[in-house]
Design an enzyme around this catalytic site. Structure first.
Site, PDB file in Angstrom:
ATOM      1  N   GLY A  42      29.413  43.224  43.101  1.00 60.54           N
ATOM      2  CA  GLY A  42      30.481  43.289  42.117  1.00 60.54           C
ATOM      3  C   GLY A  42      30.963  41.906  41.751  1.00 60.54           C
ATOM      4  N   LYS A  63      35.037  40.644  50.006  1.00 61.82           N
ATOM      5  CA  LYS A  63      35.635  40.237  48.730  1.00 61.82           C
ATOM      6  C   LYS A  63      36.082  38.791  48.863  1.00 61.82           C
ATOM      7  CE  LYS A  63      38.745  41.830  45.094  1.00 61.82           C
ATOM      8  NZ  LYS A  63      39.620  42.941  44.643  1.00 61.82           N
ATOM      9  N   ASP A 159      48.547  48.895  38.491  1.00 62.21           N
ATOM     10  CA  ASP A 159      47.309  48.733  37.707  1.00 62.21           C
ATOM     11  C   ASP A 159      46.382  49.927  37.920  1.00 62.21           C
ATOM     12  OD1 ASP A 159      45.592  47.576  35.893  1.00 62.21           O
ATOM     13  OD2 ASP A 159      44.649  46.248  37.353  1.00 62.21           O
TER      14      ASP A 159
END
Length: 921
Positions: A42, A63, A159
């Site tokens: 990603g 991440k 969000d």
């Protein structure tokens, strides 16, 4: 500026390319000597995500913040807070975080569980951008279960969107990316005040405005509603042409009802989504648990009444979602297909309706007895008779709110002024017509005469359109009519009829033109999707009001009666709503407890206005008032209305009806005008200023007329207040205000009109002069002629418009003199056009003669200004003339070599246009 924007865009693109290159080069390396970066899975705007393994071989995800953001302390802090807030709640719907750290270069990272499955965004797109309601609701319920835990811990996600909702292969719903989440702590906010972070298509207005102090759990619930809206309808909220435009729309435009883009879903689902998307957070669900309970109720309806438990996310919820995901996505049912034979019939029926439109135009322009109209009626009768002689069965067509149709084919969708014909018929209960062989020309005339009637204008309160058809006894015309419980008459039998209706709960469909409507034979009309959703919203709002502490003073039997009535199944509740609230209102008035009945009625009006469904709410409210009048007498009507319509409620209603109305919604607004007028009839002068302010905003003429009638009743003594709004009014509103002052007829109104003759706005000044002089046609002509010599073009243009509006035919010679003077060619081209159009409208014969002369008059030399006038005149002939001799003159002009090419081309096109128009007759 453009060069700078392009340069910045190029820099951003290059930066993104650099980060992608660096992220790819990291694959194969070992982060901090512990985490092998096996592959890039990603790439986001702030971070890259890699697949990795721990020391035991368990698969994880890493991440890692992009290197060029590490030096930015605000972005670095957001990244770190994402890991902290994700871990702050123990719930299977959050992504597990195992470890936090920094790379050798000092870039922060965290290790989290590796998810297998796909995002809701990908799942939605793979299913043709439409999900079945059952599946979308199950996903939303599982998201809300996590949000309930987050909100209890003071965390607002901020969000939520399909790309941040992940569905695993095991059926677990995970919420991703807490990067812009906020924990509600004093002095703690990862974003600056006034900064709108999030995705505008799913963003609540308070978030789009950057109002950090107003963001709370209800902001997330708005986002869940927006996700549901998108998944079920296939249309995003506030989908602007750019991100900036989408932010502006989110901050300034209330969310439209989902019924506008998903007309096939059930009204309970419409009400659920629309409530979640309310502009004012106070009108939304107040907690995730409350929204989950509403979802469970909608699921119960979708499953045919089987109770659905709203429980935390456990194995049975995952299993249910897996079962839903395995089902094939249902596509909306297609329109009924026509056979080739039916398609041929449609063409013939469309031609019949074209003749009907021409006939109605003739009747409107002349009279029903005029020979031109009768000629059209004979032609209609002839084509109908030929159709019936050749086609087995009747001439059949269905009535829709805006058209006449046969199955899926539109036969006639009339434009103004005939667009009210299908609507008035549909609103009066008509659903289809059948015309059989043997129909006479008199029956055809009677049918069309009745079809064009306006129920509100042409009938007394105790009559209606269905009764008028029945009284005509048209032997060869039959029709299907359904009735609505909201049609409450004022006859002596109305109360008994209402009681009978409630006792029987049903009635009859009128199948022919020879049967009179019967009370015990009523078929309940299915309302539109938006109206049914509004009914549910009103019911739920009323329930909340009735069950509140303010209703505690009602005796228990009355409370039980109201609550039971409002909890009934939809069809039964719809039938009894008026009766129950009328009884409650009479009792409330008797015990001087008006607020107990007014509170739920006000709440229903306010919520309906917020969801732009004010018309059905007004109809229901006024039906209650009318029913109370039948039971308690005329004086009770004013008492109930004045108690009900407080300043806040009337302000909300006026704000909705007097807002700028898009063209597509104007018909709905116009249909609300009689309801507004009826409401204001019983409203007192204490609301004068609110109504006057609404007049200054209203741009729909019937709404303005309703406001003006109220202002005229209460305007004496407030003339200066009325005149004050002329300074900012446009022509349409200015004319309305001047007309109001003229109608008041007081000395103060006369002084205000005289003062308006000195207005800085030319249109207002000219209109004020015309209003004063209109009692004498010669005086009006002289006043306008004087103003027509003004040096101000805007004044002259206003005069021309006023001449046309007041039909000042006496001004014709003056306009002829102007148009034949050489100075005419020096005027602005728009002023020349309006002058000729005004002359044509005041005197078509004289206008056509003069315009033809201007168009064909020539000389050896051409001047550009004269050619402009000639081209203008030629184009006007092409639009308005139906004279064959004009065609001949235009053909000569088109063939004359001394004319300019522009004039010759215009003449050829105008002549062809007149020929086409004549052939179509």
């Amino acid at each position: 500026m453009l060069v700078r924007a392009r340069a910045e865009s190029n820099v951003a693109d290059q930066s993104a390319q650099d980060e992608l290159g660096l992220a790819k080069r990291r694959v194969g390396s070992v982060l901090c000597g512990r985490w092998p970066l096996e592959r890039l899975i990603g790439m986001g705007g702030m971070a890259a995500v890699y697949a990795s393994r721990d020391s035991d071989g368990n698969r994880v995800a890493i991440k890692l913040l992009h290197g060029n953001y590490s030096a930015n302390q605000a972005l670095r802090q957001r990244f770190v807070r994402e890991a902290q807030l994700t871990q702050a709640v123990e719930h299977p719907g959050r992504v597990a975080i195992y470890e936090e750290g920094q790379s050798e270069e000092g870039d922060p990272y965290f290790v989290m569980e590796l998810l297998r499955g796909r995002t809701l965004s990908k799942h939605w797109k793979d299913n043709n951008s439409i999900l079945p309601p059952e599946q979308a609701l199950e996903i939303a319920d599982l998201v809300l279960d996590l949000l309930s835990a987050c909100h209890a811990a003071g965390i607002v996600h901020r969000d939520l969107k399909p790309a941040n909702i992940f569905i695993t292969t095991e059926g677990v719903v995970k919420v991703l990316d807490f990067g812009v989440a906020r924990k509600r702590e004093v002095g703690v906010d990862p974003t600056m005040v006034g900064t709108a972070l999030g995705t505008p298509a799913y963003m609540a207005p308070e978030q789009a405005l950057g109002s950090a102090d107003r963001i709370d759990a209800r902001t997330d619930l708005f986002a869940v509603g927006a996700v549901l809206h998108t998944m079920i309808s296939g249309k995003r909220l506030h989908d602007g042409r750019s991100n900036e435009e989408a932010f502006v729309l989110a901050a300034t435009r209330p969310a439209p009802s989902v019924a506008k883009v998903a007309p096939d879903i059930i009204p309970e689902l419409v009400q659920l989504i629309d409530r979640a998307l309310q502009w004012d957070p106070r009108n939304r669900f107040q907690s995730a648990e409350e929204m989950r309970a509403a979802i469970a109720e909608v699921q119960r309806v979708l499953e045919g009444g089987v109770a659905v438990q709203s429980a935390p996310q456990k194995q049975h919820g995952q299993a249910q979602l897996l079962a839903l995901l395995s089902e094939s996505v249902e596509t909306p049912e297609a329109d009924v297909q026509l056979s080739p034979a039916e398609e041929a019939l449609v063409v013939e029926l469309q031609e019949i309706f074209r003749r009907v439109e021409r006939g109605l135009n003739a009747a409107r322009q002349y009279t029903w007895d005029h020979k031109v109209t009768l000629g059209h009626m004979q032609a209609i009768h002839q084509v109908m008779s030929e159709y019936l002689a050749r086609v087995p069965g009747p001439l059949h067509f269905e009535v829709k709110p805006h058209s006449f149709a046969m199955k899926s084919a539109v036969l006639w969708e009339p434009l103004h002024p005939f667009d009210e014909i299908p609507y008035n018929l549909f609103a009066s209960g008509f659903r289809s017509f059948d015309i059989t062989a043997g129909v006479s020309i008199d029956e055809v005339i009677s049918l069309l005469d009745l079809m064009r009637r306006d129920p509100l204008r042409d009938f007394s309160p105790e009559d209606d359109l269905a009764t008028a058809f029945w009284e005509r006894q048209l032997e060869h015309v039959s029709y299907q009519v359904v009735s609505s419980f909201l049609t409450i008459g004022s006859s002596e039998e109305a109360d008994r009829e209402l009681d009978d209706l409630v006792e029987t709960g049903k009635g009859v469909v009128e199948g022919s033109g020879n049967r009179k409507p019967g009370v015990g034979e009523l078929e309940l009309e299915p309302a539109s999707l938006e109206e049914r959703a509004a009914v549910i919203a009103a019911r739920q709002s009323a329930l909340r009001a009735v069950r509140s502490a303010g209703a505690a003073t009602l005796d228990e039997p009355t409370r039980a009666l109201i609550a039971a009535a409002l909890d009934m199944p939809e069809a039964e509740w719809e039938t009894r709503y008026v009766k129950v609230l009328a009884h409650a209102a009479v009792d409330a008035m008797a015990y001087e407890q008006m607020e107990l009945i007014c509170a739920p009625l006000r709440s229903g009006l306010i919520e309906a206005a917020a969801s732009q469904a004010i018309a059905p709410a007004l109809r229901r409210t006024l039906a209650v008032v009318e029913a109370v009048t039948l039971r308690a007498g005329p004086a009770s009507s004013a008492e109930l209305t004045r108690a009900l319509v407080d300043a806040e409620t009337l302000g909300v209603v006026l704000k909705e009806l007097a807002r700028p109305i898009p063209e597509a919604e104007r018909a709905n607004a116009e249909r609300s005008a009689p309801l507004l007028s009826q409401l204001l009839d019983e409203t007192g002068p204490e609301h004068f200023s609110s109504v006057l302010a609404a007049l200054a905003r209203a741009d729909v003429e019937p709404i303005r007329d309703a406001l003006l009638r109220f202002l005229e009743r209460h305007g004496a003594g407030r003339e200066q207040e009325i005149a004050a709004i002329l300074g900012e009014a446009d022509l349409a509103k200015g004319r309305a205000v001047l007309g109001l002052l003229h109608a008041l007829g007081t000395e103060a109104a006369a002084r205000a009109l005289t003062a308006a003759e000195s207005s800085v706005h030319p249109e207002i000044r000219v209109e004020a002069v015309a209003m004063r002089a209109q009692t004498s046609t010669e005086g009006l002509r002289d006043e306008l002629a004087s103003l027509l010599s003004s040096r101000d073009q805007f004044v002259r243009m206003a005069v021309l418009g006023t001449m046309a509006r007041y039909k000042v035919k006496e001004a014709g010679p003056l306009l002829v003199q102007m148009a034949t003077d050489d100075a005419f060619h020096k005027l602005d081209i728009n002023e020349r056009r309006v002058t000729l159009e005004t002359l044509w409208e005041l005197s078509p014969v004289r206008g056509e003669s003069l315009v033809t002369d201007l168009a064909t008059k020539t000389g050896m030399l051409t001047r550009e200004a004269v050619d402009d006038t000639r081209t203008l005149a030629i184009q006007l002939l092409g639009r308005l003339s139906d004279n064959r001799s004009v065609i001949a003159e235009l053909e000569k002009t088109a063939g004359k070599w001394t004319n300019s090419q522009t004039v010759r081309d215009a003449a050829a096109q105008a002549g062809a246009a007149i020929k086409r128009r004549l052939r179509g007759r």
